[in-house]
Every structure is written in structure tokens, then in C-alpha cells.
Write a protein that holds these residues in place. Structure first.
Motif, mmCIF file in Angstrom:
data_model
loop_
_atom_site.group_PDB
_atom_site.id
_atom_site.type_symbol
_atom_site.label_atom_id
_atom_site.label_comp_id
_atom_site.label_asym_id
_atom_site.label_seq_id
_atom_site.Cartn_x
_atom_site.Cartn_y
_atom_site.Cartn_z
ATOM 1 N N PRO A 189 0.844 -1.203 0.000
ATOM 2 C CA PRO A 189 0.000 0.000 0.000
ATOM 3 C C PRO A 189 0.874 1.246 0.000
ATOM 4 O O PRO A 189 2.027 1.228 0.462
ATOM 5 C CB PRO A 189 -0.790 -0.139 1.302
ATOM 6 C CG PRO A 189 -0.776 -1.595 1.626
ATOM 7 C CD PRO A 189 0.544 -2.113 1.115
ATOM 8 N N ALA A 190 0.319 2.345 -0.499
ATOM 9 C CA ALA A 190 1.121 3.541 -0.763
ATOM 10 C C ALA A 190 1.836 4.061 0.471
ATOM 11 O O ALA A 190 3.018 4.422 0.409
ATOM 12 C CB ALA A 190 0.228 4.623 -1.365
ATOM 13 N N ASP A 191 1.133 4.134 1.612
ATOM 14 C CA ASP A 191 1.785 4.700 2.795
ATOM 15 C C ASP A 191 2.835 3.753 3.355
ATOM 16 O O ASP A 191 3.898 4.186 3.823
ATOM 17 C CB ASP A 191 0.763 5.066 3.869
ATOM 18 C CG ASP A 191 -0.049 3.869 4.334
ATOM 19 O OD1 ASP A 191 -0.290 2.949 3.519
ATOM 20 O OD2 ASP A 191 -0.459 3.854 5.509
ATOM 21 N N GLU A 192 2.589 2.440 3.288
ATOM 22 C CA GLU A 192 3.577 1.485 3.790
ATOM 23 C C GLU A 192 4.814 1.461 2.897
ATOM 24 O O GLU A 192 5.939 1.314 3.377
ATOM 25 C CB GLU A 192 2.961 0.094 3.889
ATOM 26 C CG GLU A 192 3.841 -0.928 4.586
ATOM 27 C CD GLU A 192 4.206 -0.547 6.011
ATOM 28 O OE1 GLU A 192 5.303 -0.956 6.464
ATOM 29 O OE2 GLU A 192 3.422 0.160 6.673
ATOM 30 N N SER A 240 7.821 10.273 -6.363
ATOM 31 C CA SER A 240 6.801 9.347 -6.849
ATOM 32 C C SER A 240 6.084 8.654 -5.692
ATOM 33 O O SER A 240 4.862 8.450 -5.745
ATOM 34 C CB SER A 240 7.429 8.311 -7.786
ATOM 35 O OG SER A 240 8.301 7.448 -7.080
ATOM 36 N N LEU A 241 6.817 8.307 -4.635
ATOM 37 C CA LEU A 241 6.206 7.653 -3.484
ATOM 38 C C LEU A 241 5.290 8.596 -2.714
ATOM 39 O O LEU A 241 4.188 8.218 -2.297
ATOM 40 C CB LEU A 241 7.292 7.108 -2.556
ATOM 41 C CG LEU A 241 8.108 5.925 -3.079
ATOM 42 C CD1 LEU A 241 9.290 5.650 -2.151
ATOM 43 C CD2 LEU A 241 7.239 4.682 -3.221
ATOM 44 N N ALA A 264 -0.155 10.458 -1.298
ATOM 45 C CA ALA A 264 -1.097 11.572 -1.171
ATOM 46 C C ALA A 264 -2.348 11.317 -2.015
ATOM 47 O O ALA A 264 -3.478 11.578 -1.571
ATOM 48 C CB ALA A 264 -0.420 12.870 -1.590
ATOM 49 N N GLU A 265 -2.163 10.818 -3.222
ATOM 50 C CA GLU A 265 -3.301 10.527 -4.093
ATOM 51 C C GLU A 265 -4.193 9.439 -3.510
ATOM 52 O O GLU A 265 -5.414 9.441 -3.715
ATOM 53 C CB GLU A 265 -2.804 10.108 -5.476
ATOM 54 C CG GLU A 265 -2.200 11.257 -6.282
ATOM 55 C CD GLU A 265 -1.472 10.777 -7.530
ATOM 56 O OE1 GLU A 265 -1.486 9.541 -7.785
ATOM 57 O OE2 GLU A 265 -0.891 11.620 -8.234
ATOM 58 N N ALA A 315 -4.431 12.750 7.235
ATOM 59 C CA ALA A 315 -4.681 12.143 5.929
ATOM 60 C C ALA A 315 -6.183 11.942 5.740
ATOM 61 O O ALA A 315 -6.876 11.487 6.665
ATOM 62 C CB ALA A 315 -3.960 10.812 5.837
ATOM 63 N N PRO A 316 -6.722 12.267 4.589
ATOM 64 C CA PRO A 316 -8.175 12.174 4.388
ATOM 65 C C PRO A 316 -8.692 10.758 4.227
ATOM 66 O O PRO A 316 -9.887 10.513 4.360
ATOM 67 C CB PRO A 316 -8.389 12.965 3.084
ATOM 68 C CG PRO A 316 -7.094 12.860 2.358
ATOM 69 C CD PRO A 316 -6.026 12.840 3.418
ATOM 70 N N GLY A 317 -7.807 9.799 3.973
ATOM 71 C CA GLY A 317 -8.256 8.452 3.716
ATOM 72 C C GLY A 317 -8.682 8.282 2.275
ATOM 73 O O GLY A 317 -8.780 9.252 1.516
#
Length: 218
Positions: free
Chosen positions: A105-108, A155-156, A161-162, A210-212
Motif C-alpha cells: 500500500p502507498a503509505d507502507e 513518486s512515493l 497523497a493521491e 490524511a483524508p483516507g
């Protein structure tokens, strides 16, 4: 077999062989040389992280399982070894960004990459004085690799964020500045542990607010 004997064997492997074995011998020599080079670079990276750039070249050769003559055939000077080790550290970090983004996942992915950045900084600290010499000598190294890490981090951060996994105003330049500050942190046996905790705190800050993930549209 002595280093001198090894040199003679390598030289003979390039001599035409009427029995047709010269080509196979040359291929084996090239494969062995590549493996030796890779082992030397890996051993040097670990040595520079733990002992600094003044670590014994003989110790690096022993750790790689080769003789000092093999080291000097691949890297005639200490600076040549340092340059290739630094390039490897940068490229490893860039590849890690791609692999983590693919698998996690993006945050991990961002969190784990930032922890790997600590290892990169540890290696860079170990090579600090020699990297300064390379920079002052106008080595093309820095022009060639200078933008790779900022681009990988960008990029990460943008991906996280997206995905709504970190705060939307996160800026990769700010994150890199914060990460790079651990380079100047005071040395000590707990430097790496302290740096990892600081990186975790930075990641916690990025996650705060973070908005989730966005709800799917109907």
C-alpha cells in the motif's frame, strides 16, 4: 592459487585454444570476475557503513572472499571503489522505491523506503570525506545520480497523497530535507536506532490529517 597465478590464468584464458575450450574458459573467467566485483562492492558497502571510509582494503577483500590483488584489478584506487559503492547505494534505493510501490500500500511503501534511506545515509556518512574529494575533483558521478533519489521519493509521496494515506499538502522536497538532516546527527552506537525512530515520527506526521481513500462514485 596465488594472485599472480590467477592473473596468468586469466591472461591464458584469452589465448586461442585449438581444442575449442578458449571461449568457454573466457566466459567462465568473465562470470567469475563479475561475481568477484559484486562481492567486493557489497563487502565495501557494509564496511563503509560500520567502519568508515578508512577501513582496510585488505579487510574488504577478505570479507568478499578474494585476495587484495583481485580488489586492485577491479578498483585501482580507494576512490574508484568508493565511487562505485556510492552509485550502487543510490541505485539500490531507487529500485527499492519501484519494488515497494509495486508490492505494498502507498503509505507502507513510503514508510519502508524512508527506513531504507537510513541505511543509505549510514553508507554516505561512512564515505563522507572521500565523496567530498570526488565532488571537488569534478567527478561526473554526482551529475549522473544527483536527481535519482529526489525523483524516487517524489513518486512515493505523490502516490501516497493521491491514495489519501498521507496529508494532501505533503511536499517531497520537504520530506527529503527532513530525512537528510539525519546525516548531520551526532555519531554514536545508537545513531541508526535514533535515526529510525526519527523517521518513524516523520511518517506519523505525514499520516496525521490524511483524508483516507476517496469513496467510490456511484
Amino acid at each position: 592459487m596465488s594472485e599472480r597465478e590467477g592473473e596468468v590464468t586469466e591472461a591464458k584464458s584469452d589465448t586461442p585454444n585449438p581444442a575449442g575450450s578458449a571461449q568457454g574458459a573466457a566466459k567462465r573467467m568473465r562470470a567469475d570476475a563479475r561475481r568477484n566485483r559484486e562481492r567486493l562492492v557489497a563487502a565495501a558497502a557494509l564496511a563503509f557503513q560500520s567502519e568508515g571510509v578508512d577501513t582496510s582494503l585488505e579487510a574488504i577483500a577478505r570479507a568478499a572472499g578474494v585476495g587484495i590483488g583481485t580488489l586492485y584489478r577491479h578498483f585501482p584506487t580507494r576512490e574508484a571503489l568508493i565511487e562505485i559503492v556510492y552509485r550502487r547505494e543510490v541505485e539500490t534505493l531507487v529500485v527499492a522505491a519501484q519494488e515497494l510501490a509495486r508490492d505494498l500500500p502507498a503509505d507502507e511503501a513510503l514508510a519502508q523506503w524512508m527506513q531504507r534511506f537510513v541505511d543509505y545515509i549510514a553508507a554516505k556518512r561512512g564515505m563522507g570525506d572521500s565523496l567530498k574529494i570526488l565532488f571537488e575533483s569534478k567527478s561526473p558521478l554526482f551529475a549522473e545520480v544527483g536527481g535519482l533519489i529526489p525523483s524516487a521519493l517524489k513518486s512515493l509521496v505523490e502516490r501516497a497523497a493521491e491514495a489519501g494515506a498521507i496529508r494532501p499538502d505533503a511536499d517531497s522536497g520537504d520530506v527529503l530535507h527532513a530525512l537528510s538532516s539525519i546525516y548531520a546527527a551526532s555519531s554514536g552506537p545508537d545513531w541508526r536506532d535514533r535515526s529510525r525512530r526519527l523517521v518513524q515520527l516523520l511518517m506519523d506526521g505525514l499520516r496525521y490529517g490524511a483524508p483516507g481513500p476517496s469513496a467510490p462514485t456511484a
